[in-house]
Enzyme design. Sequence first.
Site, PDB file in Angstrom:
ATOM      1  N   HIS A  58       0.832  -1.209   0.000  1.00 13.93           N
ATOM      2  CA  HIS A  58       0.000   0.000   0.000  1.00 13.93           C
ATOM      3  C   HIS A  58       0.866   1.258   0.000  1.00 13.93           C
ATOM      4  O   HIS A  58       0.712   2.136  -0.860  1.00 13.93           O
ATOM      5  CB  HIS A  58      -0.915  -0.029   1.230  1.00 13.93           C
ATOM      6  CG  HIS A  58      -1.837   1.135   1.317  1.00 13.93           C
ATOM      7  ND1 HIS A  58      -3.141   1.092   0.884  1.00 13.93           N
ATOM      8  CD2 HIS A  58      -1.659   2.397   1.769  1.00 13.93           C
ATOM      9  CE1 HIS A  58      -3.715   2.269   1.065  1.00 13.93           C
ATOM     10  NE2 HIS A  58      -2.840   3.082   1.619  1.00 13.93           N
ATOM     11  N   GLU A  59       1.784   1.320   0.934  1.00 14.29           N
ATOM     12  CA  GLU A  59       2.610   2.533   1.039  1.00 14.29           C
ATOM     13  C   GLU A  59       3.563   2.654  -0.150  1.00 14.29           C
ATOM     14  O   GLU A  59       3.848   3.755  -0.615  1.00 14.29           O
ATOM     15  CB  GLU A  59       3.375   2.548   2.363  1.00 14.29           C
ATOM     16  CG  GLU A  59       2.488   2.477   3.620  1.00 14.29           C
ATOM     17  CD  GLU A  59       1.388   3.534   3.676  1.00 14.29           C
ATOM     18  OE1 GLU A  59       1.555   4.601   3.049  1.00 14.29           O
ATOM     19  OE2 GLU A  59       0.340   3.290   4.314  1.00 14.29           O
ATOM     20  N   HIS A  81       1.733   4.348  -2.880  1.00 17.97           N
ATOM     21  CA  HIS A  81       1.772   5.816  -2.695  1.00 17.97           C
ATOM     22  C   HIS A  81       3.126   6.384  -3.136  1.00 17.97           C
ATOM     23  O   HIS A  81       3.197   7.375  -3.856  1.00 17.97           O
ATOM     24  CB  HIS A  81       1.585   6.165  -1.213  1.00 17.97           C
ATOM     25  CG  HIS A  81       0.155   6.146  -0.750  1.00 17.97           C
ATOM     26  ND1 HIS A  81      -0.819   6.914  -1.328  1.00 17.97           N
ATOM     27  CD2 HIS A  81      -0.447   5.483   0.272  1.00 17.97           C
ATOM     28  CE1 HIS A  81      -1.974   6.718  -0.684  1.00 17.97           C
ATOM     29  NE2 HIS A  81      -1.774   5.845   0.289  1.00 17.97           N
ATOM     30  N   GLU A 110      -4.624   7.647  -3.347  1.00 16.35           N
ATOM     31  CA  GLU A 110      -5.119   6.387  -2.790  1.00 16.35           C
ATOM     32  C   GLU A 110      -5.401   5.369  -3.891  1.00 16.35           C
ATOM     33  O   GLU A 110      -5.262   4.166  -3.669  1.00 16.35           O
ATOM     34  CB  GLU A 110      -6.381   6.660  -1.964  1.00 16.35           C
ATOM     35  CG  GLU A 110      -6.826   5.505  -1.102  1.00 16.35           C
ATOM     36  CD  GLU A 110      -5.903   5.238   0.092  1.00 16.35           C
ATOM     37  OE1 GLU A 110      -4.975   6.048   0.341  1.00 16.35           O
ATOM     38  OE2 GLU A 110      -6.110   4.214   0.769  1.00 16.35           O
TER      39      GLU A 110
END
Lengths: 509, 509
Positions: free
Chosen positions: A269-270, A273, A299
């Site tokens: 997820h990070e 980003h 997102e």
Amino acid sequence: MTNSDQDLELIEENFRDIALLESIASTLGWDERTGLPDEAGEYRAHQITLLSGLIHDRRTSPQLGERLSRLADSSVTTDPNSNQSVTIRCLQKDFLRHSKLSKSLVEAISNATVRGEQAWAVARPKNDFASFLPFLENILALRKEEAAMLQVGNQTLYDALMDQYEEGATVAIIGPVLNNLRQQLVPLVQRCAEAKNRPDGASLSRSFDIDQQRKLSRWIASKIGYQFSQGRLDETDHPFCTSLGPYDHRILTRYDANHFNSGFFGTLHEAGHAMYEQGLPKGAFGMPMGTAVSLGIHESQSRLWENMIGRSHAFWSWCFSEVQKYFPGTLDDVSGDTFFRDINRVEPSLIRVDADEVTYNLHILIRFELEQALLSGDLQATNLPEAWREKYTKYLGVAPTNDHDGVLQDVHWSAGLIGYFPTYALGNIYAAQLMDAAREQIEVVGNEDLDVQIRRGEFSPLLEWLRTNVHRYGRQMNPRALVEKATSKAFAAAPLVKYLSEKIEHVYG
Amino acid sequence: MTNSDQDLELIEENFRDIALLESIASTLGWDERTGLPDEAGEYRAHQITLLSGLIHDRRTSPQLGERLSRLADSSVTTDPNSNQSVTIRCLQKDFLRHSKLSKSLVEAISNATVRGEQAWAVARPKNDFASFLPFLENILALRKEEAAMLQVGNQTLYDALMDQYEEGATVAIIGPVLNNLRQQLVPLVQRCAEAKNRPDGASLSRSFDIDQQRKLSRWIASKIGYQFSQGRLDETDHPFCTSLGPYDHRILTRYDANHFNSGFFGTLHEAGHAMYEQGLPKGAFGMPMGTAVSLGIHESQSRLWENMIGRSHAFWSWCFSEVQKYFPGTLDDVSGDTFFRDINRVEPSLIRVDADEVTYNLHILIRFELEQALLSGDLQATNLPEAWREKYTKYLGVAPTNDHDGVLQDVHWSAGLIGYFPTYALGNIYAAQLMDAAREQIEVVGNEDLDVQIRRGEFSPLLEWLRTNVHRYGRQMNPRALVEKATSKAFAAAPLVKYLSEKIEHVYG
């Protein structure tokens, strides 16, 4: 050198300094969440407050406003779609917004949120909402004050806050979409609950050596395209991604020795980003053309890598044997298919960041409704834990027995981020749209299905597509226009619903 | 409120901001040396350069100068020994010094040293002095330019630089003392070389698990009185201690899996520095009364804990069995006495930070002489590696075969720290004086020998003595006056020579 050239040069210098000061503040923020000494919090708040004052001065200097006005009326902006026109338009909008806020309010918010985060970090492990309440009340009062100063047209206070994270988002536009999404997701959740053959998630709740999780996280982040030469991976209580400069995009995750998900999917997820940040034009760092267009689009990048890739069957048909090697003996009795089904288990639960892809949006809806009530005054902060439990019972059928797993679970409010949560649901919607387009276009160009590439552990064509169609544009278009340009389709939730339905079909039969 | 009160208040506000900005810069410096991404260095240099410009503006504003002049002539400073008088005197001296420097020079030095450190970090592992040379030449030229602006009275350029680290130190004063020290140490080194029963240091060159070294370092730092609630312990290439705020004093060490010393004694050394910082008056952080008086005194604190305590027989008669427990099986065949003798082995060597207590001062003398030659122009930077080898051969009888172990071994020059090394030798001299006084006074007060306490692992009476007699004074007196007040003895090298002679007698017989 013309007057316009000079104006442009001075503006660029000003924003170069702002970018430096903001990235310095980000460095202090990163440091604060990776092991700040216990007693150092108060002074850290003073440091960040000073920086935010310096930034505010530079964002709102009258000369800047004059220069921007002159340029907006000059020949520099004749073509409204040129990079310079876009830059000046964005900067002027930002200038007007910042100029409405007093320096004292900006400093007060900065101070309140640094201290709020510190209070939250102490309160959460102790289940102590009462000790956090005064900090939260202070933050809410200050953010309301800010919203009142920013409000334009028929914006509600809440709209005024949301607009900072997602330009043009209002309750009137988003509310119906999210409600509609909910109506379509509830039967899906129901279908999972009633399925005969349900994954139990048991393969995930085993003992996973944390040192090996660290190595696995580094490996997978690098594999999907996160560049460690422009970043690092650390640990913290609440995973995040932060940019400390054009070549310094850091990610943070957390590991659970007894569960697979938080370390692995937190990293994906990070990294999603950070890969967006790493793909923005470096030369325009701190300027609109080098800045992420919105949190929703941000997102979309994280959720795309975490879920649409990281929880796909193609991904695990490649990755599972690799993961097995990182934890010798731990997953020998598990098949790749079982693991795939376990990580896609749908089950109403208490913690947003651990939620499955389907119920996740319901967690967002709850926060979205509570925030509106807090801003309108229909709900007092002191009653939040109770309201939280009510909403969870109503939408998810489960309720926390303590605030650690309830109202204290997220860092956002302590950091002043109100109106921010809805962008998570928008991210899911955008991500599904972008994935559809990427699949289609990659197959045309490469004459090969994306899933075939993923099954080989090959992610660069997808990352390249995102760089070309999303990252490189910075703030050139507004978020919806960007998605429409990339996908040639109108903004809609249907692709997300279709994607989730197919996934559930695959997992639950 | 009188005019003086108002002046005082505005001055305090100004220095509160300076302290905030400086501590922010320290945070960036700490971050840079604990894992900055490879490509992030250039932007980090820009960040630090911006901060140093902001600091310089605040250090040299004409209003500050006027306010300080007014106060110096006012009734506030009637008593020359009052805290306020001392504060104003120190600030005025600093102001005059900073005002002599142009902002462009300050920014150029800041930029050159950040980039110099980065270049050094790349050059050292590659033995590549040539790639570092242009950075060093640039730093030297800038520091010379600075020295020429600062020079007063009959100071040489080198004196002008030394004065910033150790007020009042000049080559004329320090040179003879260090030469004299050398004359007394050479026979000691000789005596060790000729002794029949010499320790071979073998017990130190074993395999020491790094994770266990980390735990041991944390334990011993805490045991001697370093407060982790106001700091943290990390790893870096070149150990250091840095203050990021009144409650944030961080230490960094480096571990060698095959040698005991660098992790353990590096920790003691940096903890000694940090405990001084932790003992300064918190309320005066960033003001003269809350600032370390000189680098020599700072070094006296680190060397006192590292050597006079950490290499003492009393310490190891307590600590050895504890250390054995941290490395099961590794030291079972070693006696505490052997270990004590091994860590006190005297042997000419190449690396300053690994040098024994006796030869250490010769490493300093070499740098002291090379720096003077660089500043006077007698030596060109390009000839440094050669000059380095000559000096080492002459004073220590050993010479490096590569620059990694030679001229590139220290970070100092890359960071612009020229005139800094001699304070290390002063630190040893002060430390010996302070230890003599502490022993005497602790015995009088507690009716117990300090060594008896150390043999119980009890360090708080010594730390308390240092807090009371050194730390709490900040810059109230100049370094020599401080030592004289604490010890009731004149500044002299004799106690250091006596201490070293006794140690050698004990170890070499």
